[in-house]
Design an enzyme around this catalytic site. Sequence first.
Site, PDB file in Angstrom:
ATOM      1  N   HIS A  98      28.061  19.256   6.382  1.00 45.14           N
ATOM      2  CA  HIS A  98      29.129  18.356   5.950  1.00 45.14           C
ATOM      3  C   HIS A  98      29.640  17.582   7.149  1.00 45.14           C
ATOM      4  O   HIS A  98      29.724  18.124   8.243  1.00 45.14           O
ATOM      5  CB  HIS A  98      30.282  19.137   5.311  1.00 45.14           C
ATOM      6  CG  HIS A  98      31.164  18.262   4.486  1.00 45.14           C
ATOM      7  ND1 HIS A  98      32.198  17.529   5.022  1.00 45.14           N
ATOM      8  CD2 HIS A  98      31.137  17.984   3.164  1.00 45.14           C
ATOM      9  CE1 HIS A  98      32.773  16.843   4.046  1.00 45.14           C
ATOM     10  NE2 HIS A  98      32.154  17.086   2.919  1.00 45.14           N
ATOM     11  N   HIS A 108      25.069  12.624  -0.962  1.00 43.57           N
ATOM     12  CA  HIS A 108      26.474  12.733  -1.427  1.00 43.57           C
ATOM     13  C   HIS A 108      26.435  13.509  -2.747  1.00 43.57           C
ATOM     14  O   HIS A 108      25.981  14.642  -2.789  1.00 43.57           O
ATOM     15  CB  HIS A 108      27.037  11.305  -1.527  1.00 43.57           C
ATOM     16  CG  HIS A 108      28.494  11.190  -1.780  1.00 43.57           C
ATOM     17  ND1 HIS A 108      29.371  12.232  -1.680  1.00 43.57           N
ATOM     18  CD2 HIS A 108      29.261  10.102  -2.140  1.00 43.57           C
ATOM     19  CE1 HIS A 108      30.605  11.814  -1.948  1.00 43.57           C
ATOM     20  NE2 HIS A 108      30.559  10.525  -2.242  1.00 43.57           N
ATOM     21  N   ASP A 114      28.171  21.521  -3.093  1.00 40.58           N
ATOM     22  CA  ASP A 114      27.034  21.327  -4.000  1.00 40.58           C
ATOM     23  C   ASP A 114      26.063  22.499  -4.027  1.00 40.58           C
ATOM     24  O   ASP A 114      25.155  22.524  -4.850  1.00 40.58           O
ATOM     25  CB  ASP A 114      26.256  20.057  -3.591  1.00 40.58           C
ATOM     26  CG  ASP A 114      27.058  18.807  -3.854  1.00 40.58           C
ATOM     27  OD1 ASP A 114      27.655  18.723  -4.941  1.00 40.58           O
ATOM     28  OD2 ASP A 114      27.101  17.923  -2.987  1.00 40.58           O
TER      29      ASP A 114
HETATM   30  N1  CMC Z   1      19.531  20.616   6.662  1.00 41.58           N
HETATM   31  C1  CMC Z   1      18.964  20.650   7.875  1.00 41.58           C
HETATM   32  N2  CMC Z   1      19.489  20.040   8.955  1.00 41.58           N
HETATM   33  C2  CMC Z   1      20.625  19.362   8.782  1.00 41.58           C
HETATM   34  C3  CMC Z   1      21.277  19.293   7.540  1.00 41.58           C
HETATM   35  C4  CMC Z   1      20.683  19.950   6.459  1.00 41.58           C
HETATM   36  N3  CMC Z   1      21.254  19.931   5.257  1.00 41.58           N
HETATM   37  N4  CMC Z   1      22.402  18.566   7.661  1.00 41.58           N
HETATM   38  C5  CMC Z   1      22.456  18.174   8.941  1.00 41.58           C
HETATM   39  N5  CMC Z   1      21.382  18.678   9.617  1.00 41.58           N
HETATM   40  C6  CMC Z   1      21.110  18.534  11.041  1.00 41.58           C
HETATM   41  C7  CMC Z   1      20.595  17.151  11.362  1.00 41.58           C
HETATM   42  O1  CMC Z   1      19.194  17.095  11.316  1.00 41.58           O
HETATM   43  C8  CMC Z   1      21.140  16.955  12.763  1.00 41.58           C
HETATM   44  O2  CMC Z   1      20.340  17.685  13.655  1.00 41.58           O
HETATM   45  P1  CMC Z   1      19.996  17.090  15.125  1.00 41.58           P
HETATM   46  O3  CMC Z   1      21.320  17.069  15.830  1.00 41.58           O
HETATM   47  O4  CMC Z   1      18.998  18.021  15.702  1.00 41.58           O
HETATM   48  O5  CMC Z   1      19.452  15.708  14.904  1.00 41.58           O
HETATM   49  C9  CMC Z   1      22.501  17.650  12.724  1.00 41.58           C
HETATM   50  O6  CMC Z   1      22.351  18.668  11.720  1.00 41.58           O
HETATM   51  C10 CMC Z   1      23.661  16.740  12.363  1.00 41.58           C
HETATM   52  O7  CMC Z   1      23.312  16.068  11.137  1.00 41.58           O
HETATM   53  P2  CMC Z   1      23.868  14.650  10.718  1.00 41.58           P
HETATM   54  O8  CMC Z   1      22.892  14.029   9.790  1.00 41.58           O
HETATM   55  O9  CMC Z   1      24.275  13.877  11.938  1.00 41.58           O
HETATM   56  O10 CMC Z   1      25.194  15.037   9.968  1.00 41.58           O
HETATM   57  P3  CMC Z   1      26.058  14.042   9.106  1.00 41.58           P
HETATM   58  O11 CMC Z   1      27.454  14.421   9.314  1.00 41.58           O
HETATM   59  O12 CMC Z   1      25.693  12.623   9.372  1.00 41.58           O
HETATM   60  O13 CMC Z   1      25.573  14.343   7.611  1.00 41.58           O
HETATM   61  C11 CMC Z   1      25.400  15.366   5.489  1.00 41.58           C
HETATM   62  C12 CMC Z   1      26.287  15.149   6.724  1.00 41.58           C
HETATM   63  C13 CMC Z   1      26.219  16.059   4.417  1.00 41.58           C
HETATM   64  C14 CMC Z   1      24.948  14.000   4.950  1.00 41.58           C
HETATM   65  C15 CMC Z   1      24.172  16.210   5.899  1.00 41.58           C
HETATM   66  O14 CMC Z   1      24.606  17.471   6.379  1.00 41.58           O
HETATM   67  C16 CMC Z   1      23.184  16.375   4.758  1.00 41.58           C
HETATM   68  O15 CMC Z   1      22.326  15.517   4.563  1.00 41.58           O
HETATM   69  N6  CMC Z   1      23.267  17.504   3.997  1.00 41.58           N
HETATM   70  C17 CMC Z   1      22.399  17.720   2.861  1.00 41.58           C
HETATM   71  C18 CMC Z   1      22.901  16.924   1.680  1.00 41.58           C
HETATM   72  C19 CMC Z   1      24.156  17.528   1.079  1.00 41.58           C
HETATM   73  O16 CMC Z   1      24.229  18.735   0.822  1.00 41.58           O
HETATM   74  N7  CMC Z   1      25.112  16.660   0.786  1.00 41.58           N
HETATM   75  C20 CMC Z   1      26.373  17.057   0.131  1.00 41.58           C
HETATM   76  C21 CMC Z   1      27.547  16.916   1.039  1.00 41.58           C
HETATM   77  S1  CMC Z   1      29.039  17.700   0.403  1.00 41.58           S
HETATM   78  C22 CMC Z   1      29.443  16.907  -1.068  1.00 41.58           C
HETATM   79  C23 CMC Z   1      29.445  15.423  -1.028  1.00 41.58           C
HETATM   80  O17 CMC Z   1      29.969  14.803  -0.103  1.00 41.58           O
HETATM   81  O18 CMC Z   1      28.926  14.836  -1.970  1.00 41.58           O
END
Ligand code: CMC
Length: 422
Positions: free
Chosen positions: A302, A263, A358
């Site tokens: 996201h 986050h 971010d």
């Molecule tokens: N890098 C590589 N792969 C990713 C990433 C990433 N940053 N984000 C998601 N994926 C992949 C994940 O491995 C999954 O792949 P598969 O379907 O093969 O298993 C797929 O994309 C879906 O991911 P998810 O974890 O189910 O997605 P989510 O909606 O639960 O998570 C998130 C969203 C923001 C937590 C995630 O994208 C993440 O960890 N991003 C990196 C951290 C980040 O930049 N966070 C800031 C978010 S915006 C500001 C805020 O809210 O604070």
Amino acid sequence: MSESITITDNRTGEAVEIPIVNGGVDAAEWKKLLPGLWFLDPAFGTTASTESAITYLDGANGVLEYRGYPIEQLAEKSSHLEVAYLLLNGELPTAEQHDDWVHEITHHTYLHENFRRHVHDAFHYDAHPMGLLTSSVAGLSTFYPEAKDIEDPSNRMEQIVRLVAKMPTIAAAAYRFSMGLPFVFPRNDLDYTSNFLSMMFSIAEDDYVPDPALKRAMEILFILHADHEQNCSTTAARVVGSSHADPYVSVSAACGALYGPRHGGANEAVLRMLAEIGSYDNVDAYVERVKGGEERLMGFGHRVYKNYDPRARIIKDAAHDVFAVTGKNPLLDIALKLEEVALADPYFVDRKLYPNVDFYSGLIYQSMGFPTEMFTVLFAIPRTVGWLAHWQEMLEQGSRIARPRQVYTGVETRDYTPIESR
Ligand code: CMC
């Protein structure tokens, strides 16, 4: 065509028709037909936890609006305190309301001396400022016991003013403490963001005024971070607030949720990642590691935005204005190449992973002189407005205590075994 869905219980043949209202269906209707049968939705992927009139997000089309105003217009034309008023009150202020609001915030920026000393004395010299902020905000609750009267709207607004006004002061105090620098008192002749920059960076100057381009960038970043509907930290504030805990501990809970690298901690993690990559030539190899599941590309992806994050686009533009003053951040080239490589790669395209808010904000913060540990704090200051707007809306709605159910998967009833027999 009827704007409704019909659910049939195949065990009994009974059915219920539920109208679709504002893009959602009321789970209470489901409960009438199927009491005790729970929706399993672990990360709230399909659950709307509330109705809200504050912020509108269209993830498919990259739209973000506060009270109906597009984020692009607010970032270009407004100020953080004006946006704060809008989020909290529903309308942009008149000139008179604006002046009163700014006056109120400006005159609540000081910290009680006992509290300020606690910030300095209770923590180790290398305490992470988010840990310090989280516990300090909870600590404020003990200074304002009247905040427990959450039913009185004017009392609620008094605490909101205090929190919005004091967050920059606490944040700057945390930074000065970590640097071994003396605390700088708030100045009433400066606006919100200039005063924050003064408390952060002025050294032995009575008349510190930040560079206008840097001040504007700070204002834009604060506006972009002010709210984002039911994200992890806002949900934390609402869940704690739903027990009728006071706003200080509710906001402290939100700070804790924001701290995590998935986050608000992501901006800090992006900078660490760019530093780890180290050079333009290492980008391709790093992307392969991400695709191999060894790393996550921080600042990418996201839960809601599956096209682009409109805030990332605005921040990318603002970064150029900042670098024109500070000189280009040497990590920018790595970030640009990472974005280019990722956006052309099927792994990221198929999963709809785009830069989020971010990805570029940390580069700006670093160029402005903020240490990496302060980045999430810089998210928490403006987001306090969003947390409180949702806390206030929740109380106005007369909400019930948040209490999800679970689907139990443990062992069935069994008899206790004495320790000698195990
Ligand atoms: N890098 C590589 N792969 C990713 C990433 C990433 N940053 N984000 C998601 N994926 C992949 C994940 O491995 C999954 O792949 P598969 O379907 O093969 O298993 C797929 O994309 C879906 O991911 P998810 O974890 O189910 O997605 P989510 O909606 O639960 O998570 C998130 C969203 C923001 C937590 C995630 O994208 C993440 O960890 N991003 C990196 C951290 C980040 O930049 N966070 C800031 C978010 S915006 C500001 C805020 O809210 O604070």
